[in-house]
Write an enzyme that holds these catalytic residues in place. Sequence first.
Site, PDB file in Angstrom:
ATOM      1  N   GLU A  55       2.203  28.790  55.310  1.00  0.00           N
ATOM      2  CA  GLU A  55       1.454  29.881  54.658  1.00  0.00           C
ATOM      3  C   GLU A  55       0.571  30.608  55.667  1.00  0.00           C
ATOM      4  O   GLU A  55       0.351  31.820  55.555  1.00  0.00           O
ATOM      5  CB  GLU A  55       0.637  29.358  53.480  1.00  0.00           C
ATOM      6  CG  GLU A  55       1.428  28.656  52.371  1.00  0.00           C
ATOM      7  CD  GLU A  55       2.605  29.456  51.819  1.00  0.00           C
ATOM      8  OE1 GLU A  55       2.624  30.687  51.976  1.00  0.00           O
ATOM      9  OE2 GLU A  55       3.531  28.825  51.251  1.00  0.00           O
ATOM     10  N   HIS A  77       2.544  33.267  57.233  1.00  0.00           N
ATOM     11  CA  HIS A  77       2.505  34.485  56.403  1.00  0.00           C
ATOM     12  C   HIS A  77       1.157  35.209  56.587  1.00  0.00           C
ATOM     13  O   HIS A  77       1.103  36.427  56.721  1.00  0.00           O
ATOM     14  CB  HIS A  77       2.678  34.121  54.922  1.00  0.00           C
ATOM     15  CG  HIS A  77       4.088  33.801  54.523  1.00  0.00           C
ATOM     16  ND1 HIS A  77       5.117  34.696  54.666  1.00  0.00           N
ATOM     17  CD2 HIS A  77       4.638  32.681  53.961  1.00  0.00           C
ATOM     18  CE1 HIS A  77       6.255  34.156  54.208  1.00  0.00           C
ATOM     19  NE2 HIS A  77       5.987  32.929  53.781  1.00  0.00           N
ATOM     20  N   GLU A  94       9.096  36.014  56.159  1.00  0.00           N
ATOM     21  CA  GLU A  94       9.479  34.607  56.236  1.00  0.00           C
ATOM     22  C   GLU A  94       9.728  34.185  57.691  1.00  0.00           C
ATOM     23  O   GLU A  94       9.517  33.024  58.046  1.00  0.00           O
ATOM     24  CB  GLU A  94      10.742  34.389  55.377  1.00  0.00           C
ATOM     25  CG  GLU A  94      11.016  32.967  54.994  1.00  0.00           C
ATOM     26  CD  GLU A  94      10.021  32.374  53.990  1.00  0.00           C
ATOM     27  OE1 GLU A  94       9.236  33.117  53.373  1.00  0.00           O
ATOM     28  OE2 GLU A  94      10.040  31.141  53.849  1.00  0.00           O
TER      29      GLU A  94
END
Lengths: 502, 502
Positions: free
Chosen positions: A266, A269, A295
Amino acid sequence: MMDTRTAYEALIKEYKAVSTLGSIEGLLHWDLQTMMPRKGAVIRADQMAIISGLAHQKLTSDKVRDLLGTLNTAENTLSDEERANLREIDRDFTRATKLPQELVEELTRQRSKCHNVWEAAREAGDFSKFAPDLEKLVDLTKQQAECLGYEDTPLDALIDEYEPGATAASLTTMFNEAKKTTIPLLNKILGSAVKANFDFQKQTFPQPKQKAFGEEITTVIGFDKLGSRLDSAVHPFCSGGRGDIRITARYNEHAPQQAIFGIIHETGHGLYEQGVREDTLGTPLSQPLSYGLHESQSRMWENIIGRSLPFWKLSYPILTKYFGAELKGVSVEDWVLAINHVEQSFVRVEADELTYDLHIILRFEIERELFAGTISVADLPTVWNKKFEDYLGLTPPNNGKEGVMQDIHWAMGSFGYFPSYSVGNIAAAQFWAKMKEDMPKLEQQIETGDFKDILNWLIVNVHEQGRRYSRDDLMKRATGTPLDVKHYANYLTEKFTKLYRV
Amino acid sequence: MMDTRTAYEALIKEYKAVSTLGSIEGLLHWDLQTMMPRKGAVIRADQMAIISGLAHQKLTSDKVRDLLGTLNTAENTLSDEERANLREIDRDFTRATKLPQELVEELTRQRSKCHNVWEAAREAGDFSKFAPDLEKLVDLTKQQAECLGYEDTPLDALIDEYEPGATAASLTTMFNEAKKTTIPLLNKILGSAVKANFDFQKQTFPQPKQKAFGEEITTVIGFDKLGSRLDSAVHPFCSGGRGDIRITARYNEHAPQQAIFGIIHETGHGLYEQGVREDTLGTPLSQPLSYGLHESQSRMWENIIGRSLPFWKLSYPILTKYFGAELKGVSVEDWVLAINHVEQSFVRVEADELTYDLHIILRFEIERELFAGTISVADLPTVWNKKFEDYLGLTPPNNGKEGVMQDIHWAMGSFGYFPSYSVGNIAAAQFWAKMKEDMPKLEQQIETGDFKDILNWLIVNVHEQGRRYSRDDLMKRATGTPLDVKHYANYLTEKFTKLYRV
């Protein structure tokens, strides 16, 4: 008639308002998953409906239509960046206006219904309970594809939402190549004498300490604590944008690697969002080019960097600062082998780096057949199980959580979404190959905690570009060639043959 | 022409959308104070601006104007409740359309500027740094009052925002009465031999245990955990509505009573929201009649119930379950005396139950003079200090945190807001007097943790009524008479003469 400059600025102003509404919707979503008391669901549904309605209204307004009309005939007076913004706003407007209101509403209703039915059917492992509603949703989604338009197959129209420029045909070619590497490599690894040791999972790793480690390690990487936060969620995700990025994690007190790699994923991201140019915020230039590109960043940090020996030479001493007793007797090499353990498994979200793509590819192939009309919804369990045996050598024990109904995507009508996960892996490996060329001391830098060149490379080549270029143009500018699966095949082969001595 | 039924339903639909946008703004605010990373401030300002702009646009739309026009000529076909909704929506519409856009924008700018200047001036205790911007804000606020309209004095137009139906004149009468009780009572108490013992404040009361006690005690009262949450905030508040109520607390690890009564206070606000009728949600019938009425609920739970001996006969054993060692040797009577300690003090938010109103009254009197033009902004420090000496017997040591600049209200242009705090106390005591008549075993019920009759009385008489009646009508229906300060005077006298044996 309005002059071009005024029109452009007016268009950007409207679009920024749409983006701001989108960011509010994102926060409502984050809050729903992390903070909201259970009884808040009713008002939350109203809040989300009104915001997405207002955003849609603003994006598809006559004002935006007129401004686009004015600017599309005068785009030669705009700068390159401005033209890119115009092109992408036009794309969003066009996609948003192509669907008739009744279809949008019917899709929303059927998605919601399907989602509810799916939850129960999945629990019971009874596909027949799910099939009728899924079939209706597939039909509506086909209508959606017809409205959006495509050249070859309806699935292309859906893929285009997540992966602009990709098609079922181009993905098929790429994934067939990938399978040629992954399946034989998997079989070799399964025969290897090298085995990970998971005895440490008998220990308990308290959640607060896992979280503290996660915050420390992501700060080391370069994730800005003043512009982000980390919370718990059942289904981890990253939301928000530069200045206010929110990542979430799920903790397993016996297997700390789950939250650790979830957090690093995460954070990947989050770093994408953190890397966008401040002066482009709210415009397409600050938005991710595709789900796959986003991604690629999470996968790079989670897998390519995060599961490497150099990374753990740096981080293992930090981890053992928190869990010295629990990891007693586990060497850094033992740890790296454990976090790279490869095995056949039923559930995508628990799959390892190598087998993960096989889970994706079988889903994509099923979607392809489904939207081409060569299989029907009723065939899904049979086709699923057959492919599972072929690719992963396992027969799913049920149609529920370990079978065809395990994922939420189809239940929510998100067809065409799955390929992005593997596109992310493929793009990440291609970036990585170029980064190793550009930065010959890359591994030593990681080992010493010096991430600034890596981060800077990603910012300049990916994050800051937003939706400026097409995917292949972006790949060419960053790496010299369009997206090419060979880098990923090389990466996997090199990594796993070495690790498993096969 | 549209029939009345259709028009009414259309109006309610528009108004509910305004309410939903308001609830989103509330969540953005809550998040800002509790969760948002520091760098999120920029995007948050955009988010709040767009939502409040859209809410204003929706409330003041031509559609709403037309529907109000249609319905105002046909209200005899509406039910009582519908007429009340119509009246209150009309009130909101009218207030929102009375201010010219430029004035609204200028006020917003000046408030924001004033707030920034205030922070620095308050820190430095230098009123001269604050005065010029405050003066400009007062001037703009006077213009605002002119636009809104009033009969007697500009302050009436401002008070009307918070306390519909109240006027500077009626508040003056009520507050003069209150002073006649409070000031002599304070002087008696100061001469009393009864003194609280604060030795327990040498102990440490860890925050997580304070929070756990807070959650347990508010559940005992009847606050629904499934529809609420409790977080930390520097300036505690309650936000949200039925189904999703969010309260906050600030903790002092040596003085647990601060968070305990903060939590009970905010829970009082939360219980008001929890008590509204579900079928009226989003309409004026689910909204608080006034800030004072809302405050009556928080003050009742915090002070009248929460600081009473019967309440602590119930709750002290729970508290000592968490803090047995820390409160060793402190009897329930000692504790009740400590939490009802009365003293002269400089800071409103730290003031005790008795002296609190004196802090309010002096602010109100200053506002009254300021808006009548009988004093100017430059006079504020002098007038403030003079009144402080008269009412509280203390000379403020500075113009900053312990003086005239301590509160945020004036810096934000919230003139006319302060009186609501005392209106809340006065209304709470009047409800309480009637509740004791209606429920002869009230104190025993509290002692045994049986709060359902109390809660039900408040739901039926206050929460469920929303904005249905005027304040005096609501008071009459609930208690038999309009708002009357004598109940509060009696309550204070009875409580404190007994506690301090004076």
